[in-house]
Design an enzyme around this catalytic site. Structure first.
Site, PDB file in Angstrom:
ATOM      1  N   GLU A   8      39.952  61.660  32.058  1.00  0.00           N
ATOM      2  CA  GLU A   8      39.235  62.766  32.715  1.00  0.00           C
ATOM      3  C   GLU A   8      39.797  64.122  32.298  1.00  0.00           C
ATOM      4  O   GLU A   8      40.889  64.212  31.725  1.00  0.00           O
ATOM      5  CB  GLU A   8      39.299  62.628  34.237  1.00  0.00           C
ATOM      6  N   LYS A  69      34.478  72.630  38.042  1.00  0.00           N
ATOM      7  CA  LYS A  69      34.948  71.272  38.326  1.00  0.00           C
ATOM      8  C   LYS A  69      33.695  70.417  38.527  1.00  0.00           C
ATOM      9  O   LYS A  69      32.935  70.637  39.464  1.00  0.00           O
ATOM     10  CB  LYS A  69      35.821  71.322  39.593  1.00  0.00           C
ATOM     11  N   VAL A  89      36.887  62.403  38.572  1.00  0.00           N
ATOM     12  CA  VAL A  89      36.765  60.949  38.450  1.00  0.00           C
ATOM     13  C   VAL A  89      35.286  60.554  38.499  1.00  0.00           C
ATOM     14  O   VAL A  89      34.799  59.788  37.654  1.00  0.00           O
ATOM     15  CB  VAL A  89      37.581  60.243  39.556  1.00  0.00           C
ATOM     16  N   ASP A 119      34.674  65.259  54.749  1.00  0.00           N
ATOM     17  CA  ASP A 119      34.957  65.651  53.371  1.00  0.00           C
ATOM     18  C   ASP A 119      35.403  64.395  52.624  1.00  0.00           C
ATOM     19  O   ASP A 119      36.587  64.071  52.553  1.00  0.00           O
ATOM     20  CB  ASP A 119      36.024  66.750  53.321  1.00  0.00           C
ATOM     21  N   SER A 121      35.299  62.427  49.088  1.00  0.00           N
ATOM     22  CA  SER A 121      35.073  62.677  47.664  1.00  0.00           C
ATOM     23  C   SER A 121      33.918  61.845  47.117  1.00  0.00           C
ATOM     24  O   SER A 121      33.759  60.663  47.459  1.00  0.00           O
ATOM     25  CB  SER A 121      36.335  62.332  46.879  1.00  0.00           C
ATOM     26  N   ALA A 122      33.136  62.464  46.244  1.00  0.00           N
ATOM     27  CA  ALA A 122      32.059  61.747  45.549  1.00  0.00           C
ATOM     28  C   ALA A 122      32.635  60.645  44.651  1.00  0.00           C
ATOM     29  O   ALA A 122      31.893  59.776  44.190  1.00  0.00           O
ATOM     30  CB  ALA A 122      31.223  62.723  44.735  1.00  0.00           C
ATOM     31  N   ASP A 123      33.937  60.673  44.425  1.00  0.00           N
ATOM     32  CA  ASP A 123      34.571  59.601  43.627  1.00  0.00           C
ATOM     33  C   ASP A 123      34.305  58.228  44.262  1.00  0.00           C
ATOM     34  O   ASP A 123      34.104  57.236  43.556  1.00  0.00           O
ATOM     35  CB  ASP A 123      36.094  59.786  43.557  1.00  0.00           C
ATOM     36  N   LYS A 140      46.593  60.329  46.469  1.00  0.00           N
ATOM     37  CA  LYS A 140      47.674  61.136  47.032  1.00  0.00           C
ATOM     38  C   LYS A 140      47.607  61.139  48.539  1.00  0.00           C
ATOM     39  O   LYS A 140      46.527  61.122  49.120  1.00  0.00           O
ATOM     40  CB  LYS A 140      47.532  62.587  46.568  1.00  0.00           C
TER      41      LYS A 140
HETATM   42  N1  PSU Z   1      43.820  63.656  42.849  1.00  0.00           N
HETATM   43  C1  PSU Z   1      44.931  63.879  42.123  1.00  0.00           C
HETATM   44  N2  PSU Z   1      44.834  64.626  40.986  1.00  0.00           N
HETATM   45  C2  PSU Z   1      43.636  65.154  40.573  1.00  0.00           C
HETATM   46  C3  PSU Z   1      42.471  64.887  41.360  1.00  0.00           C
HETATM   47  C4  PSU Z   1      42.612  64.135  42.483  1.00  0.00           C
HETATM   48  O1  PSU Z   1      45.989  63.404  42.479  1.00  0.00           O
HETATM   49  O2  PSU Z   1      43.593  65.844  39.545  1.00  0.00           O
HETATM   50  C5  PSU Z   1      41.127  65.399  40.898  1.00  0.00           C
HETATM   51  C6  PSU Z   1      40.342  64.265  40.225  1.00  0.00           C
HETATM   52  O3  PSU Z   1      39.595  64.787  39.153  1.00  0.00           O
HETATM   53  C7  PSU Z   1      39.421  63.794  41.334  1.00  0.00           C
HETATM   54  C8  PSU Z   1      39.112  65.111  42.037  1.00  0.00           C
HETATM   55  O4  PSU Z   1      38.254  63.158  40.868  1.00  0.00           O
HETATM   56  O5  PSU Z   1      40.353  65.801  42.023  1.00  0.00           O
HETATM   57  C9  PSU Z   1      38.605  64.907  43.438  1.00  0.00           C
HETATM   58  O6  PSU Z   1      38.102  66.122  43.939  1.00  0.00           O
HETATM   59  P1  PSU Z   1      37.246  66.139  45.311  1.00  0.00           P
HETATM   60  O7  PSU Z   1      38.236  65.767  46.370  1.00  0.00           O
HETATM   61  O8  PSU Z   1      36.754  67.546  45.428  1.00  0.00           O
HETATM   62  O9  PSU Z   1      36.156  65.119  45.134  1.00  0.00           O
HETATM   63 MN    MN Z   2      35.616  67.095  48.900  1.00  0.00          MN
END
Ligand code: PSU
Ligand code: MN
Length: 283
Positions: A8, A69, A89, A119, A121-123, A140
């Site tokens: 990524e 992003k 991701v 909140d 994540s779309a992941d 994390k």
């Molecule tokens: N967690 C980490 N390092 C990162 C990310 C998450 O420890 O760099 C990044 C990844 O690209 C992940 C994104 O897909 O943050 C998630 O963001 P959000 O919570 O806005 O979906």
């Molecule tokens: Mn989010």
């Protein structure tokens, strides 16, 4: 099928400081090659989807400020409007699957944020609907890990522990939370992957690998920094897609070099394991 590992780019643009991000991006590609697979770092540059970046393009992304992003919903915006962007991701999985890539290595995935149960994540959703194996060190502890695992279960995403019974918490090898199944080898992961395809399941899966022991930062040490960063984000009204990058940068500042070293070590380790899995799937 050639063994290929997707990487990524949000970790380059939003996850690590310059120049550590550039060195890491190059190092991860090298680790994948040394392990006998082909790396493909994924991003969007001037509206073009790039599956595999040149050294110049990596350098550009590593130095660029204010790059978008790109999660799933951002893809048509950046492509349609000719923007630059680094894929999360979710964004990377989607583009990897379209390019026929089955395995993707990263550091940690997004999840459910602490104190913000909506909140999510779309992941997690992407893991539910895109057939890519995501190799990571868990998530994390900036996140609500039990809630994150519950959502993965709801979404039907298998969570495998690579030589571990516990879901790793990124910097820390342990979280006290169980994985669905412990696996011992790349071949076992490949067997689960092939079974998913044979069963017609459109789902991805998570292969969680604990950080190397010598680089680990135990929970007790990282937790005060996480608590402080989460509190500052709440006070400052930081939300949406800005929240994860803010927390990552703040924790890195608060813990100094230690967390950064752990981050680099686990990324390399994940890239190596992902290459082994890609070979086993292609075999
Ligand atoms: N967690 C980490 N390092 C990162 C990310 C998450 O420890 O760099 C990044 C990844 O690209 C992940 C994104 O897909 O943050 C998630 O963001 P959000 O919570 O806005 O979906
Ligand atoms: Mn989010």
């Amino acid at each position: 099928m050639k063994p290929i590992v997707a990487l990524e780019s949000t970790v380059i643009s939003h996850g690590l400081p310059y120049p550590a991000n550039l060195e890491t991006a190059k190092r991860l590609e090298q680790v994948v090659r040394e392990a006998g697979a082909e790396p493909r770092t994924i991003a969007v540059l001037k509206g073009k989807v790039k599956v595999g970046l040149t050294d110049e393009e990596l350098e550009y992304l590593a130095r660029a400020k204010g790059v978008r992003k790109i999660s799933r919903r951002d893809l048509p915006i950046s492509v349609g409007l000719g923007q630059d962007g680094a894929t999360t991701v979710a964004g990377t999985m989607y583009l990897a699957a379209r390019a026929g890539i089955a395995v993707f290595a990263t550091g940690g995935i997004g999840g459910v944020h602490r104190g913000h149960p909506f909140d999510v994540s779309a992941d997690l959703q992407e893991l539910a609907r895109t057939p890519v194996v995501v190799v990571c060190a868990g998530a994390k502890a900036i996140l609500d890990l039990p809630a994150t695992l519950e959502v993965l279960e709801t979404m039907g995403v298998p969570v495998l522990g690579y030589r571990t019974d516990e879901f790793p918490a990124f910097y820390s090898r342990e979280s006290g939370l169980p994985v669905d199944q412990r696996v011992e080898s790349p071949e076992e992961v490949a067997a689960v992957y092939h079974a998913q395809r044979a069963l017609g399941l459109p789902t991805g899966m998570l292969v969680t690998v604990p950080a190397p022991e010598e680089a680990e930062v135990p929970c007790e040490e990282i937790e005060p920094a996480i608590g402080q960063a989460v509190a500052e984000a709440d006070e400052g009204g930081i939300k949406g897609k800005a929240l994860t990058p803010f927390l990552l940068a703040r924790i890195s500042e608060l813990t100094g070099g230690r967390s950064l070293r752990a981050n680099l070590a686990l990324l390399e380790n994940n890239a190596r394991v992902a290459a082994e899995i890609a070979k086993a799937i292609a075999a």
